[in-house]
Structures are given as structure tokens and as C-alpha cells.
Design a protein around this motif. Structure first.
Motif, PDB file in Angstrom:
ATOM      1  N   VAL A   1     -22.724 -27.899  15.784  1.00  0.00           N
ATOM      2  CA  VAL A   1     -24.132 -27.991  15.368  1.00  0.00           C
ATOM      3  C   VAL A   1     -24.533 -29.448  15.214  1.00  0.00           C
ATOM      4  O   VAL A   1     -25.618 -29.859  15.648  1.00  0.00           O
TER       5      VAL A   1
ATOM      6  N   ASN B   1     -28.040 -20.653  13.696  1.00  0.00           N
ATOM      7  CA  ASN B   1     -28.245 -19.362  14.345  1.00  0.00           C
ATOM      8  C   ASN B   1     -29.650 -18.835  14.083  1.00  0.00           C
ATOM      9  O   ASN B   1     -30.256 -18.202  14.959  1.00  0.00           O
TER      10      ASN B   1
ATOM     11  N   MET C   1     -17.297 -25.252  14.092  1.00  0.00           N
ATOM     12  CA  MET C   1     -18.630 -24.766  14.451  1.00  0.00           C
ATOM     13  C   MET C   1     -19.714 -25.651  13.841  1.00  0.00           C
ATOM     14  O   MET C   1     -20.766 -25.892  14.452  1.00  0.00           O
ATOM     15  N   SER C   2     -19.455 -26.168  12.640  1.00  0.00           N
ATOM     16  CA  SER C   2     -20.406 -27.081  12.012  1.00  0.00           C
ATOM     17  C   SER C   2     -20.544 -28.368  12.822  1.00  0.00           C
ATOM     18  O   SER C   2     -21.652 -28.901  12.992  1.00  0.00           O
TER      19      SER C   2
ATOM     20  N   THR D   1     -15.851 -21.060  20.321  1.00  0.00           N
ATOM     21  CA  THR D   1     -17.155 -21.723  20.343  1.00  0.00           C
ATOM     22  C   THR D   1     -17.037 -23.133  20.913  1.00  0.00           C
ATOM     23  O   THR D   1     -17.866 -23.559  21.730  1.00  0.00           O
TER      24      THR D   1
ATOM     25  N   PRO E   1     -23.881 -23.637  10.421  1.00  0.00           N
ATOM     26  CA  PRO E   1     -23.867 -22.681  11.530  1.00  0.00           C
ATOM     27  C   PRO E   1     -24.877 -21.548  11.376  1.00  0.00           C
ATOM     28  O   PRO E   1     -25.563 -21.192  12.345  1.00  0.00           O
TER      29      PRO E   1
ATOM     30  N   LEU F   1     -24.833 -20.885  18.189  1.00  0.00           N
ATOM     31  CA  LEU F   1     -23.449 -20.438  18.096  1.00  0.00           C
ATOM     32  C   LEU F   1     -23.306 -18.988  18.513  1.00  0.00           C
ATOM     33  O   LEU F   1     -22.294 -18.601  19.112  1.00  0.00           O
TER      34      LEU F   1
ATOM     35  N   LEU G   1     -20.654 -15.938  12.102  1.00  0.00           N
ATOM     36  CA  LEU G   1     -20.989 -17.274  12.584  1.00  0.00           C
ATOM     37  C   LEU G   1     -21.089 -17.262  14.102  1.00  0.00           C
ATOM     38  O   LEU G   1     -21.954 -17.908  14.676  1.00  0.00           O
TER      39      LEU G   1
END
Length: 455
Positions: A94, A423, A90-91, A162, A419, A429, A285
């Protein structure tokens, strides 16, 4: 704290304690850095935190190392952490969205990572807590914890979904990556981990079976595990498991308050107070608590109140630790200072306050407490950058009271920063995860309602 969370912390502590004889740094007095604008500060901390998963990833698998010690970079270099890798996926999304990471390079690296996961040991579809990044074989997290870890797997699957949603309409390579992510999460046998009961269990081992016997009961960091299980189109769990085990047949609800702010849920082991801040981060997240409700709670109130209580607790500072203030706050599970000054691990919270601040606590709470979190961010980067920020962002933990800092990183702490700040900034995310058809179906199945996503 209930027994399965104790197990998580105990084994992690034992892993960290093996390096407790390494030297710790001190917080040095230095001239403040030039003040950043709010936007510059958020850009910088996101970019820095993403480095942990890009510049310091495990070299073969390209997944997240469990930890990185700047004073001993080779320490446990091949130990991949499953949950932290989910946060890392997820990072990186981003990083791509913000232009910090080249998109095609990210697709190539993520493809390598997901191919590794395809070939790694799995236990009824679940991955182990730790994986050998060279061989893909399980590394036991404890004597009997040598098989599937459903909670860590759920954190990883949050990231996989994601990735799927972000890349599914892209180039041929991106669509192939999305298909890999989709196949991986659909291979998890969530229903196996019920033992045939209306409950989920954390672990299963091919040699020890269900001997660890840790039932997932709320409230802690495991909400996402039930949501992923309910959302699965291949191995779903019954809604009754959520209501009977996680919600404890309604006993999850708590009517107490702290600092005039409702606690809302019984935080496991917290006796009317809130638990460590990561309980408001790991499941969220991807899961957007905004306007999200079920029969037990308003989840925005739950998570925001958690952060506000933590902030007010640190300002009140009942133990009178030097350095706690409205700009230096936040307690969560992280590296910690042992009584002899060595480095250990602890789940810092109001009823376990050791005088240690964990930067991820305030930074990952940006959606809930933007003003309070921004104060902490500027404290780090404008006032204390030379001592509290290192090669991959803020160090994991420090104590102004003891003039102590550990120049180390943990994937599970570093991985929530970019993350959750994203958001707060754009909801990226949250939108990706919440608009997944399976997630919507799973939430509806469990009795959730969302005014934001119309279900």
C-alpha cells in the motif's frame, strides 16, 4: 471462546503482561486539531500505520516486531511475529502504491525480509509464531508452541502472494522478489497439518508433536488458513477438510440476530453474538468478501453485519461505559486495562466488554462501515490526536471511562489498518490476491462463487 483461540490470547497476554508494570498514559484534554478532509484523514492514518512496518521494523530481518512500546522501545526488540509480518508486507505494498514508500527501497527491503524467511526455522514448511530476528530461530510462543504455527503462516502467505502479484511484471529485481515470494508459500506443507484427517490443525512441534491438538473449526479468524491450504499447488488439502472441520458439517450457520441484523455464523464462544472485530479483518486483507458466497454464507453480509452489529452495540452501550458513542466505537483483541489499572491483553467483544476501545476495530472495518468508520477516524485525528495518536498511528487501545491509554503498538492490530482502508478506497489488495490463479482454483475447489471475479 474455543480452546485454540484461548491459547492464542493466553500466550499473547502472558507476553504483554510481563511489561504490565510500565506506566500508562492518560487521555488529556487539549484543543482539537484542524479538521482534515476525509481524503486527508485516510491518507494520514495509512501513512502513520505503515510507519510501524517501515520505521520500527526489526532491524536485521526487516520484518515486523511483535510489539513496540513507546515507553520502552528496546523491549523484545528482536521478536519477529509471523502473522504480523504478513500484514506488514501488505502494508508496504500500500505504501508503495500511494507513494508513501520509495518503490526501489521497498523492493530492497522486502528482498532482505524474504531472504530471512528462506533461512529461518520452518516446520514442514510452516514458520513459528515468533522468530528471533537476529538468528532466524524459533522463539517459543508457549511451552509446547515451539514449532510450526499454521494460522500465522497462512497470514504470512496471504502477504507473500500479494507481493508476488504486485511485483511479478516489474523490473528484474522485482521479478526476483516475486519468485522468492512464490517459492516461500509453495514450500508450506498444508497437507501435513491435517494429521491425515479431514481437518487442519494449528500447531506441530518437533518435540511435542501434535500435543496441542487445536483443530481449526469455524467461525473465527482462520478462514484464510483453509483457503490457502486448498489453493496450494504443492501440498493441497482436501475440500472435505473445509466442510467437515471448518464448517462443522454445516453447524457453522447461525440464525440469530443482534439489533435486527443477522449474525449468520456461530462465532466461537460468542453464544449467538459476534466475536472480536479482527475475525472480519485477518482473513480479508486479501480475500474479497464482495459478492463472495458458498453454501454456508454470503461473505459480504457476514463481514458487514459483524461491523454493523459492533457499531450498534457500542452505541447502545449496555454497560454504560463513559465515552462510547457513534464516533468512539470498536472492540477487538488488543492491549487492555486490567482491573488493577495495569496493561494486559484481551479479546474485547460484546460478551467481553471491558470498557476498552481498540482503534484498529473501526479503522480496519472501513470497507464494511465507511460512514461509521469515518466518524471514528475524524474523532481520532480531529479531536484526540494529541493523546490517542503517536509515532506510528493510533495507539493500540484506550478507555475513556478510565481515562486510560496504553502508548504501545501491536503488529497484528496496526497491520490491518492501511490494507483494509486501501481495500475500501481502491480494492488494491483484494484485486491482487483474488486474481491469483491458485486462489481462484482453491476457492472453486471449496465451493465458493464470486460474481465479482467470475468463478
Amino acid at each position: 471462546m474455543i480452546k485454540f483461540t484461548v491459547s492464542f490470547l493466553l500466550f499473547t497476554f502472558l507476553g504483554c503482561a510481563s511489561s504490565a508494570d510500565k506506566p500508562n498514559a492518560s487521555i488529556v484534554v487539549s484543543p482539537p486539531s484542524a479538521a482534515l478532509t476525509d481524503t486527508e484523514a485516510m491518507d494520514q492514518v495509512q501513512k502513520d500505520a505503515i510507519k510501524y512496518f517501515w520505521d520500527y521494523a526489526e532491524t536485521n530481518s526487516k520484518l515486523a516486531r511483535e510489539r513496540y512500546l513507546t515507553d520502552d522501545p528496546s523491549f523484545e526488540a528482536n521478536i519477529v511475529t509471523t502473522g504480523g509480518s504478513g500484514f506488514g508486507l501488505m502494508s508496504i505494498v500500500v505504501g508503495v502504491e500511494r507513494g508513501f514508500v520509495n518503490r526501489s527501497e521497498a523492493v530492497s527491503r522486502l528482498t532482505t525480509a524474504l531472504t530471512f524467511l528462506e533461512n529461518a526455522d520452518r516446520f514442514h514448511g510452516a514458520w513459528s509464531h515468533w522468530i528471533n530476528g537476529t538468528t532466524g530461530k524459533v522463539i517459543p510462543f508457549g511451552t509446547k508452541d515451539n514449532g510450526g504455527d499454521l494460522v500465522e503462516t497462512s497470514f504470512l502467505c496471504q502477504g507473500l502472494l500479494t507481493v508476488r502479484e504486485y511485483f511479478k511484471n516489474g523490473t528484474t529485481a522485482e521479478q526476483a522478489l516475486a519468485t522468492k515470494a512464490d517459492n516461500l508459500w509453495k514450500g508450506v506443507e498444508w497437507d501435513w497439518y491435517t494429521k491425515g484427517e479431514n481437518a487442519l490443525y494449528w500447531h506441530w512441534s518437533p518435540t511435542y508433536g501434535w500435543e496441542m491438538n487445536f483443530k481449526l473449526e469455524g467461525y473465527n479468524e482462520c478462514l484464510i488458513t483453509y483457503i490457502m491450504g486448498a489453493a496450494s499447488p504443492t501440498h493441497p488439502i482436501p475440500a472435505a477438510a473445509y466442510h467437515q472441520a471448518w464448517a462443522r458439517n454445516g453447524a457453522i450457520v447461525n440464525s440469530s440476530s443482534q439489533y435486527g441484523i443477522p449474525v449468520i455464523f456461530n462465532y466461537n464462544g460468542a453464544t449467538g453474538n459476534v466475536g472480536p472485530m479482527f475475525w472480519a479483518h485477518y482473513s480479508y486483507l486479501g480475500l474479497d468478501p464482495t459478492n463472495l458466497t458458498d453454501q454456508y454464507a454470503d461473505y459480504w453480509a457476514l463481514t458487514q453485519n459483524h461491523a454493523k452489529i459492533m457499531n450498534k452495540y457500542c452505541i447502545a452501550n449496555p454497560h454504560q461505559w463513559n465515552g462510547y458513542s457513534d464516533k468512539c466505537w470498536g472492540l477487538t483483541a488488543s492491549y487492555s486495562r486490567n482491573s488493577d489499572g495495569s496493561t494486559g491483553y484481551s479479546a474485547h467483544q460484546p460478551n467481553n466488554d471491558l470498557g476498552v476501545i481498540s482503534p484498529t476495530a473501526a479503522l480496519s472495518s472501513f470497507p464494511y462501515t465507511p460512514t461509521e468508520s469515518m466518524k471514528f477516524l475524524h474523532y481520532l485525528y480531529d479531536e484526540k490526536k494529541s493523546s490517542l495518536v503517536g509515532i506510528a498511528g493510533p495507539y493500540d487501545a484506550f478507555s475513556p471511562h478510565y481515562n486510560w491509554i496504553t502508548p504501545r503498538y501491536l503488529a497484528i492490530d496496526q497491520g490491518t489498518i492501511a490494507p483494509m482502508i486501501e481495500n475500501y478506497r481502491t480494492g488494491l489488495l483484494w484485486k491482487l490476491f483474488m486474481n491469483s490463479p491458485e486462489v481462484k482454483q482453491g476457492l472453486v475447489k471449496l465451493g465458493f462463487h464470486s460474481g465479482k471475479y467470475n468463478f
